[in-house]
Structures are given as structure tokens and as C-alpha cells.
Motif scaffolding. Structure first.
Motif, mmCIF file in Angstrom:
data_model
loop_
_atom_site.group_PDB
_atom_site.id
_atom_site.type_symbol
_atom_site.label_atom_id
_atom_site.label_comp_id
_atom_site.label_asym_id
_atom_site.label_seq_id
_atom_site.Cartn_x
_atom_site.Cartn_y
_atom_site.Cartn_z
ATOM 1 N N LEU A 74 30.924 47.314 39.834
ATOM 2 C CA LEU A 74 31.831 47.356 38.575
ATOM 3 C C LEU A 74 31.934 46.214 37.833
ATOM 4 O O LEU A 74 31.746 46.141 36.827
ATOM 5 N N VAL A 75 32.425 44.955 38.753
ATOM 6 C CA VAL A 75 32.380 43.755 37.906
ATOM 7 C C VAL A 75 30.987 43.360 37.369
ATOM 8 O O VAL A 75 31.130 42.823 36.342
ATOM 9 N N SER A 76 30.224 43.579 38.028
ATOM 10 C CA SER A 76 28.815 43.283 37.932
ATOM 11 C C SER A 76 28.379 43.905 36.499
ATOM 12 O O SER A 76 27.780 43.358 35.191
ATOM 13 N N PHE A 77 28.760 45.517 36.421
ATOM 14 C CA PHE A 77 28.222 46.242 34.999
ATOM 15 C C PHE A 77 29.045 45.641 33.895
ATOM 16 O O PHE A 77 28.536 45.581 32.919
ATOM 17 N N LEU A 78 30.463 45.468 34.066
ATOM 18 C CA LEU A 78 31.300 44.894 33.064
ATOM 19 C C LEU A 78 30.783 43.700 32.547
ATOM 20 O O LEU A 78 30.714 43.318 31.187
ATOM 21 N N GLY A 79 30.360 42.693 33.359
ATOM 22 C CA GLY A 79 29.881 41.218 32.915
ATOM 23 C C GLY A 79 28.523 41.645 32.168
ATOM 24 O O GLY A 79 28.201 40.959 31.002
ATOM 25 N N THR A 80 27.527 42.377 32.505
ATOM 26 C CA THR A 80 26.340 42.727 32.054
ATOM 27 C C THR A 80 26.613 43.119 30.422
ATOM 28 O O THR A 80 25.972 42.737 29.618
ATOM 29 N N ALA A 81 27.245 44.071 30.527
ATOM 30 C CA ALA A 81 27.693 44.968 29.229
ATOM 31 C C ALA A 81 28.195 43.914 28.289
ATOM 32 O O ALA A 81 27.923 43.874 27.087
ATOM 33 N N ALA A 82 29.042 42.954 28.849
ATOM 34 C CA ALA A 82 29.839 41.859 27.854
ATOM 35 C C ALA A 82 28.908 40.895 27.399
ATOM 36 O O ALA A 82 28.667 40.665 26.073
ATOM 37 N N PHE A 83 27.803 40.557 28.312
ATOM 38 C CA PHE A 83 26.889 39.605 27.993
ATOM 39 C C PHE A 83 25.826 40.191 27.142
ATOM 40 O O PHE A 83 25.292 39.533 25.931
ATOM 41 N N ALA A 84 25.562 41.266 27.265
ATOM 42 C CA ALA A 84 24.560 42.124 26.477
ATOM 43 C C ALA A 84 25.093 42.377 24.798
ATOM 44 O O ALA A 84 24.352 41.949 23.957
ATOM 45 N N GLY A 85 26.484 42.531 24.719
ATOM 46 C CA GLY A 85 27.146 42.543 23.488
ATOM 47 C C GLY A 85 27.017 41.282 22.716
ATOM 48 O O GLY A 85 26.865 41.122 21.392
ATOM 49 N N LEU A 86 27.274 40.141 23.597
ATOM 50 C CA LEU A 86 27.164 38.712 23.009
ATOM 51 C C LEU A 86 25.746 38.494 22.589
ATOM 52 O O LEU A 86 25.796 37.893 21.320
ATOM 53 N N LEU A 87 24.809 38.863 23.454
ATOM 54 C CA LEU A 87 23.408 38.649 22.770
ATOM 55 C C LEU A 87 22.945 39.349 21.550
ATOM 56 O O LEU A 87 22.335 38.908 20.547
ATOM 57 N N GLU A 88 23.617 40.814 21.479
ATOM 58 C CA GLU A 88 23.306 41.473 20.364
ATOM 59 C C GLU A 88 23.964 41.076 19.038
ATOM 60 O O GLU A 88 23.542 40.906 18.051
ATOM 61 N N ARG A 89 25.274 40.496 19.191
ATOM 62 C CA ARG A 89 25.934 39.983 18.046
ATOM 63 C C ARG A 89 25.376 38.754 17.740
ATOM 64 O O ARG A 89 25.233 38.436 16.509
ATOM 65 N N ALA A 90 24.703 37.705 18.493
ATOM 66 C CA ALA A 90 23.929 36.727 18.077
ATOM 67 C C ALA A 90 22.885 36.874 17.435
ATOM 68 O O ALA A 90 22.288 36.369 16.606
ATOM 69 N N ALA A 91 22.014 37.994 17.678
ATOM 70 C CA ALA A 91 20.816 38.430 17.228
ATOM 71 C C ALA A 91 21.170 38.789 15.711
ATOM 72 O O ALA A 91 20.190 38.770 14.840
ATOM 73 N N ASP A 92 22.319 39.703 15.355
ATOM 74 C CA ASP A 92 22.731 40.215 14.442
ATOM 75 C C ASP A 92 23.123 39.048 13.469
ATOM 76 O O ASP A 92 23.019 39.285 12.089
ATOM 77 N N GLN A 93 23.268 37.926 13.820
ATOM 78 C CA GLN A 93 23.904 36.796 13.038
ATOM 79 C C GLN A 93 22.655 35.928 12.519
ATOM 80 O O GLN A 93 22.850 35.290 11.933
ATOM 81 N N GLY A 94 21.518 36.288 12.769
ATOM 82 C CA GLY A 94 20.434 35.508 12.377
ATOM 83 C C GLY A 94 20.083 34.266 13.506
ATOM 84 O O GLY A 94 19.076 33.915 13.500
ATOM 85 N N GLY A 95 20.822 34.167 14.412
ATOM 86 C CA GLY A 95 20.732 33.057 15.182
ATOM 87 C C GLY A 95 19.946 33.301 16.357
ATOM 88 O O GLY A 95 19.847 34.466 16.800
ATOM 89 N N ALA A 96 19.255 32.571 17.037
ATOM 90 C CA ALA A 96 18.406 32.573 18.448
ATOM 91 C C ALA A 96 19.399 32.849 19.350
ATOM 92 O O ALA A 96 20.464 32.357 19.559
ATOM 93 N N ALA A 97 19.194 34.038 20.106
ATOM 94 C CA ALA A 97 19.941 34.386 21.410
ATOM 95 C C ALA A 97 19.738 33.437 22.519
ATOM 96 O O ALA A 97 18.746 33.574 23.210
ATOM 97 N N ARG A 98 20.510 32.295 22.536
ATOM 98 C CA ARG A 98 20.145 31.185 23.516
ATOM 99 C C ARG A 98 21.627 31.138 24.087
ATOM 100 O O ARG A 98 22.509 31.067 23.631
ATOM 101 N N LEU A 99 21.401 30.672 25.362
ATOM 102 C CA LEU A 99 22.678 30.134 26.280
ATOM 103 C C LEU A 99 22.826 28.849 25.666
ATOM 104 O O LEU A 99 22.150 27.858 25.373
ATOM 105 N N PRO A 100 24.382 28.253 26.037
ATOM 106 C CA PRO A 100 24.686 27.149 25.579
ATOM 107 C C PRO A 100 23.725 25.898 26.387
ATOM 108 O O PRO A 100 23.798 24.853 25.989
ATOM 109 N N ALA A 101 23.442 26.498 27.717
ATOM 110 C CA ALA A 101 22.542 25.079 28.499
ATOM 111 C C ALA A 101 21.193 24.888 27.718
ATOM 112 O O ALA A 101 20.653 23.978 28.246
ATOM 113 N N GLU A 102 20.738 25.762 26.919
ATOM 114 C CA GLU A 102 19.424 25.417 26.236
ATOM 115 C C GLU A 102 19.344 24.298 25.241
ATOM 116 O O GLU A 102 20.138 24.099 24.532
#
Length: 102
Positions: A74-102
């Protein structure tokens, strides 16, 4: 070969395979060329962790490990869903979907 011995042997083999897959997934998590690859690796690591908890329940003979496996899933699913939403939001803003470590 008794059924109990066979089940123990099969569980040990499956736990070994799960450990190898966790190592490969960790490499993909660290090296993944894109954030989506890392997201899939994190999701699969959650699945492997839940399967390891189920294997531990078989080996130890305690059903409490199955509750832990359910919680991990359950925790893994919630984390994955939240991270996918973050990537989608970053893609909608026109920025490259990158992690802070890159």
C-alpha cells in the motif's frame, strides 16, 4: 521429498531470485536514464519487498508478515502514484522531468 521440505526449498530459491532482482532494480534506480525508469524501479522494488515479506511468512510460519507485506504494498502504491503525479506536473509545465540529483 516431503511437501514441507519441498516448500522450504522452493521458498529459499524464490527468496534468492527476489534478492537478485532487487539488486538489478537497485542498479536501474541508480543509473536509469530517465525519471520514468527510476519510477518503475521504485515501484518494482516495492513489489519485491512485499514478495519477500510473503516469503518470510512462509519460512517463519507467522501470518503477521502478511500484514507487513500488505502495508508495504500500500505504501509503495501511494508513493508511486504521488511520484507519477509529480512527473506529470513537471511535464505539463514544460520542464524536463528530472530528479534533483541529475
Amino acid at each position: 521429498m516431503t511437501p514441507t521440505l519441498f516448500l522450504t526449498f522452493a521458498t529459499h530459491v524464490s527468496m534468492t531470485v527476489l534478492l537478485l532482482s532487487a539488486g538489478i532494480l537497485t542498479l536501474r534506480l541508480m543509473r536509469g536514464p530517465s525519471a520514468a525508469d527510476r519510477l518503475v524501479a521504485v515501484d518494482m522494488l516495492g513489489l519485491v519487498a512485499a514478495a519477500c515479506c510473503a516469503g518470510a511468512a512462509l519460512l517463519a510460519g507467522h501470518a503477521a508478515f502478511l500484514d507487513v507485506a500488505l502495508g508495504v504494498a500500500l505504501v509503495s502504491f501511494l508513493g508511486t502514484a504521488a511520484f507519477a503525479g509529480l512527473l506529470e506536473r513537471a511535464a505539463d509545465q514544460g520542464g524536463a522531468a528530472r530528479l534533483p540529483a541529475e
